[in-house]
Design an enzyme around this catalytic site. Sequence first.
Site, PDB file in Angstrom:
ATOM      1  N   LYS A 196      89.111 -68.303 -50.750  1.00  0.00           N
ATOM      2  CA  LYS A 196      90.418 -68.827 -50.372  1.00  0.00           C
ATOM      3  C   LYS A 196      90.289 -70.240 -49.799  1.00  0.00           C
ATOM      4  O   LYS A 196      89.206 -70.643 -49.345  1.00  0.00           O
ATOM      5  CB  LYS A 196      91.037 -67.929 -49.283  1.00  0.00           C
ATOM      6  CG  LYS A 196      91.402 -66.525 -49.721  1.00  0.00           C
ATOM      7  CD  LYS A 196      91.932 -65.741 -48.527  1.00  0.00           C
ATOM      8  CE  LYS A 196      92.339 -64.331 -48.914  1.00  0.00           C
ATOM      9  NZ  LYS A 196      93.548 -64.302 -49.766  1.00  0.00           N
ATOM     10  N   ARG A 242      93.572 -54.094 -54.191  1.00  0.00           N
ATOM     11  CA  ARG A 242      93.912 -53.075 -55.189  1.00  0.00           C
ATOM     12  C   ARG A 242      92.683 -52.294 -55.639  1.00  0.00           C
ATOM     13  O   ARG A 242      92.800 -51.152 -56.071  1.00  0.00           O
ATOM     14  CB  ARG A 242      94.627 -53.734 -56.369  1.00  0.00           C
ATOM     15  CG  ARG A 242      93.804 -54.735 -57.151  1.00  0.00           C
ATOM     16  CD  ARG A 242      94.678 -55.652 -58.005  1.00  0.00           C
ATOM     17  NE  ARG A 242      95.485 -56.531 -57.176  1.00  0.00           N
ATOM     18  CZ  ARG A 242      96.388 -57.379 -57.647  1.00  0.00           C
ATOM     19  NH1 ARG A 242      96.614 -57.456 -58.948  1.00  0.00           N
ATOM     20  NH2 ARG A 242      97.083 -58.143 -56.827  1.00  0.00           N
TER      21      ARG A 242
END
Length: 524
Positions: free
Chosen positions: A298, A372
Amino acid sequence: MTSPNSTTLSLVDTDPAELAVDAIVIGLHSRTEPEDGPAGALLLATGAESIAVAFDGRLTETLALLGATGAPGEVTKLATLGTVTAPLVAAVGLGAEPSGAAPAPETLRRAAGAAVRALAGAGTVALALPLPDDEDAPPALRAVAEGALLGGYRFAGYKTKPQPGRRDPVGSVLVHVPDAADGVAEGEIARARAVTAAVTRSRDWVNTAPNELRPPAFADEVAAAADAAGLTVEVLDEQALAQGGYGGIVAVGQGSEAPPRLVKLSYVPDVAPEAGATRRVALVGKGITFDTGGVSIKPAQGMWEMKSDMAGAAAVAATMLAVAALRPAVAVTAYLPMAENMPSGTAYRPGDVVTMYNGKRVEVLNTDAEGRMVLGDAMARACEDGADYLLEASTLTGGQVVALGKRVAGVMGTPELCERVRTAGDAVGEPAWPMPLPDDVRKGMDSDVADISQVNAGMDRAGHMLQGGVFLREFVTDDVSWAHIDIAGPSYHAGEPTGYWTKGGTGVPVRTLLELIDDIAANG
């Protein structure tokens, strides 16, 4: 690190003007704005009658001179100079007076939170806010009690020196009601204590520095709290996860020296055998204790807030503690996959193919879509164990914030259950909005080499929030009603305190989950 929950809450039915407290809180409605002529005067809310009499009818005029407008959440303080027993009156804005009804519960919840926070440093505060005298009385009282306790929350923090001007939270809150001995009112206060203790625990976990709450430590803290609450606890370490086939959790956690965990918490209700089969609710919460993005790292700006990427697991674990205290007539089991997503020589990579717990193979395209992966394993395990309803909460996508903002969660899954989530969220002040799971989004996640790509195969971010829901659907069996609650925005509040939200973790969606569990227990 756990914040001391020092604020106590109780009922009182003594005349507010005669209460020996440090401050008395009353409600104030905003000026009316007629089409013709000047705006009307400020209007005191129900509950402030005896205070108004003590001020000889000049209270609203004085508050107006002090700048009060009655806007929601605005707090105006006024020294009483002996007119009533309390030395201070605090008028909290409730907005316009509702026509033919008491203020909405969420209005009262936010007002109570704002007032108690504004009165930090006071020993004892009484709330004389408007409470209806009909069937709406219990939810209104619950809202006031919750707002008061949550508004007084403050994370213990890590400062080594006392901070000038920093005042301790209110020590004791008294809620004025017609009859302090009323059983229904006492029940609402007891519930508010249990619920807010859970929200506070969730907030504390989210606010803890990530170096102090890596997966093994987080698992240990949750397990200890759950064991003390009387829940059944099972913790799978990295060896058990690998042997058990939890490919998603193992893949995400393998980049960190702090290995992953899967924590299972179980509650069995006190239901007589003749009562028949009990509904089974599975709760799943994303527990990424820190998310660098892994190899797909990130940007540095704002990465420190990724300590909150375990807010779903924190909320689910805290919900289970409240379940243990409230004892609903429904079986509840929680699954908390925990991992730290770090870049290293052992980290999982774009291009990897991971075999998940249910046997499906996933092509990894973006290691920052790690939530996920761990959730898919946990949801598959929950379905295997058996569940009628599966509720999953996670800080899954930035797309949730783009689509719905920082207050409204996105909900995807079985339409009927998604609507129940929306209704429950509205009831407790944690709004959520059902979103679709379009076929074209699933088609965009077709993989050339595996059963499904982890994100859109062309890296198209259109429908980014929906991609997360579509992926998770692959791990829910057809016989289970499910809902994925994306709380990327609502779980963490980076702005100034507002209502009963302080800076940092919010505890969303603990109260929504508890409301849903009660609904399922009552209605199936």
